[in-house]
Scaffold this motif. Structure first.
Motif, PDB file in Angstrom:
ATOM      1  N   ASP A 115       0.809  -1.221   0.000  1.00 48.56           N
ATOM      2  CA  ASP A 115       0.000   0.000   0.000  1.00 48.56           C
ATOM      3  C   ASP A 115       0.842   1.272   0.000  1.00 48.56           C
ATOM      4  N   GLY A 116       2.118   1.161   0.364  1.00 53.65           N
ATOM      5  CA  GLY A 116       2.923   2.379   0.489  1.00 53.65           C
ATOM      6  C   GLY A 116       2.559   3.113   1.765  1.00 53.65           C
ATOM      7  N   LYS A 117       2.647   4.407   1.728  1.00 53.27           N
ATOM      8  CA  LYS A 117       2.406   5.226   2.913  1.00 53.27           C
ATOM      9  C   LYS A 117       0.923   5.236   3.286  1.00 53.27           C
ATOM     10  N   SER A 118       0.661   5.092   4.594  1.00 49.64           N
ATOM     11  CA  SER A 118      -0.710   5.159   5.112  1.00 49.64           C
ATOM     12  C   SER A 118      -0.655   5.751   6.518  1.00 49.64           C
ATOM     13  N   ALA A 119      -1.776   5.733   7.195  1.00 52.90           N
ATOM     14  CA  ALA A 119      -1.847   6.338   8.530  1.00 52.90           C
ATOM     15  C   ALA A 119      -0.944   5.641   9.545  1.00 52.90           C
ATOM     16  N   SER A 120      -0.775   4.319   9.388  1.00 50.87           N
ATOM     17  CA  SER A 120       0.091   3.572  10.298  1.00 50.87           C
ATOM     18  C   SER A 120       0.458   2.244   9.647  1.00 50.87           C
ATOM     19  N   LEU A 121       1.314   1.497  10.303  1.00 53.56           N
ATOM     20  CA  LEU A 121       1.749   0.204   9.789  1.00 53.56           C
ATOM     21  C   LEU A 121       0.578  -0.730   9.518  1.00 53.56           C
ATOM     22  N   THR A 122      -0.431  -0.693  10.356  1.00 56.40           N
ATOM     23  CA  THR A 122      -1.551  -1.630  10.231  1.00 56.40           C
ATOM     24  C   THR A 122      -2.784  -1.041   9.556  1.00 56.40           C
ATOM     25  N   ALA A 123      -2.746   0.220   9.174  1.00 53.50           N
ATOM     26  CA  ALA A 123      -3.904   0.853   8.529  1.00 53.50           C
ATOM     27  C   ALA A 123      -3.743   0.805   7.011  1.00 53.50           C
ATOM     28  N   PRO A 124      -4.748   0.304   6.307  1.00 48.29           N
ATOM     29  CA  PRO A 124      -4.639   0.250   4.851  1.00 48.29           C
ATOM     30  C   PRO A 124      -4.722   1.637   4.223  1.00 48.29           C
ATOM     31  N   ASN A 125      -4.139   1.763   3.046  1.00 42.40           N
ATOM     32  CA  ASN A 125      -4.222   2.977   2.247  1.00 42.40           C
ATOM     33  C   ASN A 125      -5.373   2.741   1.271  1.00 42.40           C
ATOM     34  N   GLY A 126      -6.512   3.382   1.510  1.00 41.25           N
ATOM     35  CA  GLY A 126      -7.716   3.152   0.712  1.00 41.25           C
ATOM     36  C   GLY A 126      -7.497   3.352  -0.777  1.00 41.25           C
ATOM     37  N   GLU A 127      -6.805   4.410  -1.153  1.00 52.64           N
ATOM     38  CA  GLU A 127      -6.550   4.687  -2.570  1.00 52.64           C
ATOM     39  C   GLU A 127      -5.722   3.569  -3.208  1.00 52.64           C
ATOM     40  N   ALA A 128      -4.722   3.097  -2.490  1.00 54.11           N
ATOM     41  CA  ALA A 128      -3.889   2.004  -3.007  1.00 54.11           C
ATOM     42  C   ALA A 128      -4.689   0.713  -3.122  1.00 54.11           C
ATOM     43  N   GLN A 129      -5.585   0.457  -2.162  1.00 53.61           N
ATOM     44  CA  GLN A 129      -6.409  -0.747  -2.203  1.00 53.61           C
ATOM     45  C   GLN A 129      -7.354  -0.732  -3.404  1.00 53.61           C
ATOM     46  N   VAL A 130      -7.962   0.416  -3.686  1.00 50.31           N
ATOM     47  CA  VAL A 130      -8.842   0.543  -4.848  1.00 50.31           C
ATOM     48  C   VAL A 130      -8.044   0.316  -6.129  1.00 50.31           C
ATOM     49  N   GLY A 131      -6.847   0.899  -6.216  1.00 49.16           N
ATOM     50  CA  GLY A 131      -5.995   0.693  -7.388  1.00 49.16           C
ATOM     51  C   GLY A 131      -5.621  -0.761  -7.573  1.00 49.16           C
ATOM     52  N   LEU A 132      -5.331  -1.445  -6.486  1.00 52.88           N
ATOM     53  CA  LEU A 132      -4.998  -2.871  -6.535  1.00 52.88           C
ATOM     54  C   LEU A 132      -6.177  -3.677  -7.070  1.00 52.88           C
ATOM     55  N   MET A 133      -7.375  -3.407  -6.563  1.00 53.13           N
ATOM     56  CA  MET A 133      -8.561  -4.134  -7.014  1.00 53.13           C
ATOM     57  C   MET A 133      -8.837  -3.868  -8.492  1.00 53.13           C
ATOM     58  N   ARG A 134      -8.727  -2.618  -8.906  1.00 55.87           N
ATOM     59  CA  ARG A 134      -8.953  -2.299 -10.323  1.00 55.87           C
ATOM     60  C   ARG A 134      -7.952  -3.018 -11.215  1.00 55.87           C
ATOM     61  N   HIS A 135      -6.696  -3.028 -10.806  1.00 54.92           N
ATOM     62  CA  HIS A 135      -5.668  -3.704 -11.607  1.00 54.92           C
ATOM     63  C   HIS A 135      -5.914  -5.217 -11.659  1.00 54.92           C
ATOM     64  N   THR A 136      -6.326  -5.793 -10.549  1.00 50.73           N
ATOM     65  CA  THR A 136      -6.598  -7.226 -10.510  1.00 50.73           C
ATOM     66  C   THR A 136      -7.746  -7.585 -11.441  1.00 50.73           C
ATOM     67  N   VAL A 137      -8.811  -6.788 -11.446  1.00 49.69           N
ATOM     68  CA  VAL A 137      -9.929  -7.033 -12.365  1.00 49.69           C
ATOM     69  C   VAL A 137      -9.438  -6.890 -13.807  1.00 49.69           C
ATOM     70  N   LEU A 138      -8.590  -5.905 -14.073  1.00 54.73           N
ATOM     71  CA  LEU A 138      -8.052  -5.701 -15.423  1.00 54.73           C
ATOM     72  C   LEU A 138      -7.248  -6.909 -15.892  1.00 54.73           C
ATOM     73  N   VAL A 139      -6.323  -7.401 -15.077  1.00 55.10           N
ATOM     74  CA  VAL A 139      -5.489  -8.543 -15.497  1.00 55.10           C
ATOM     75  C   VAL A 139      -6.273  -9.840 -15.575  1.00 55.10           C
ATOM     76  N   SER A 140      -7.432  -9.893 -14.929  1.00 57.97           N
ATOM     77  CA  SER A 140      -8.245 -11.113 -14.986  1.00 57.97           C
ATOM     78  C   SER A 140      -8.939 -11.258 -16.324  1.00 57.97           C
ATOM     79  N   GLY A 141      -9.109 -10.155 -17.039  1.00 52.39           N
ATOM     80  CA  GLY A 141      -9.829 -10.208 -18.298  1.00 52.39           C
ATOM     81  C   GLY A 141     -11.337 -10.229 -18.105  1.00 52.39           C
ATOM     82  N   LEU A 142     -11.796 -10.112 -16.889  1.00 52.50           N
ATOM     83  CA  LEU A 142     -13.219 -10.104 -16.567  1.00 52.50           C
ATOM     84  C   LEU A 142     -13.657  -8.674 -16.321  1.00 52.50           C
ATOM     85  N   GLY A 143     -14.907  -8.389 -16.499  1.00 54.56           N
ATOM     86  CA  GLY A 143     -15.433  -7.080 -16.138  1.00 54.56           C
ATOM     87  C   GLY A 143     -15.691  -7.023 -14.641  1.00 54.56           C
TER      88      GLY A 143
END
Length: 175
Positions: free
Chosen positions: A140-168
């Motif tokens: 996730d890169g930089k976030s509020a703390s070591l254990t807090a997710p970076n929401g923007e990075a998580q959304v980007g990860l999900m979008r990229h995963t859907v893209l590489v899957s070839g599924l909508g």
């Protein structure tokens, strides 16, 4: 290593028995598997990282099929005590994932395995194998703390995963 006897009293196989890298190699040896063989420790994401790597190797035709295994054993109380003292574990010992009442995480032991093989357009043989249409791993890169997710990075990860899957995005099922 913290549970072992003094070095002078250890048997000759103690080094290989205490090494996770040797454990994965021994498993490949016993099963007669060829190809990449490695152990990984990425804390909470080790199983996901191992499964992603195995899927990539199958997709890249580095192997016909791959076995991704994960295990977590909590043999010593020290880590749990340190995490509890840091306020990271749930005070009531209950997991409340994505719930407003969540108050920390719950540690657990477990073992899981997945046999991955390429999608050949037919049903997996006797439903013994798993097909992954797409997978992505990143920090996730930089976030509020070591254990807090970076929401923007998580959304980007999900979008990229859907893209590489070839599924909508509409084809992705959640539970």
């Amino acid at each position: 290593m913290a549970m072992q006897a003094p070095a002078a009293s250890l048997p000759v196989f103690a080094m290989s028995g205490a090494s996770s890298s040797v454990a994965s190699g021994r498993l490949s040896f016993v099963l007669g598997m060829q190809g990449a063989c490695f152990s990984t420790d990425t804390a909470c994401s080790s199983a996901l990282v191992a499964t992603h790597a195995a899927a990539q190797m199958v997709r890249n035709v580095e192997c016909k099929e791959a076995l991704a295994l994960a295990a977590n054993l909590m043999l010593l109380p020290r880590v749990h005590t340190l995490l509890a003292n840091a306020g990271m574990t749930s005070a009531d010992g209950r997991c409340k994932f994505l719930d407003a009442r969540a108050n920390g995480y719950v540690r657990g032991e477990g073992v899981g395995a997945a046999l991955l093989e390429p999608d050949r357009g037919a049903a997996p043989q006797a439903t013994r194998a798993v097909w992954l249409r797409g997978s992505t791993v990143r920090s996730d890169g930089k976030s509020a703390s070591l254990t807090a997710p970076n929401g923007e990075a998580q959304v980007g990860l999900m979008r990229h995963t859907v893209l590489v899957s070839g599924l909508g995005a509409g084809a992705v099922q959640t539970t």
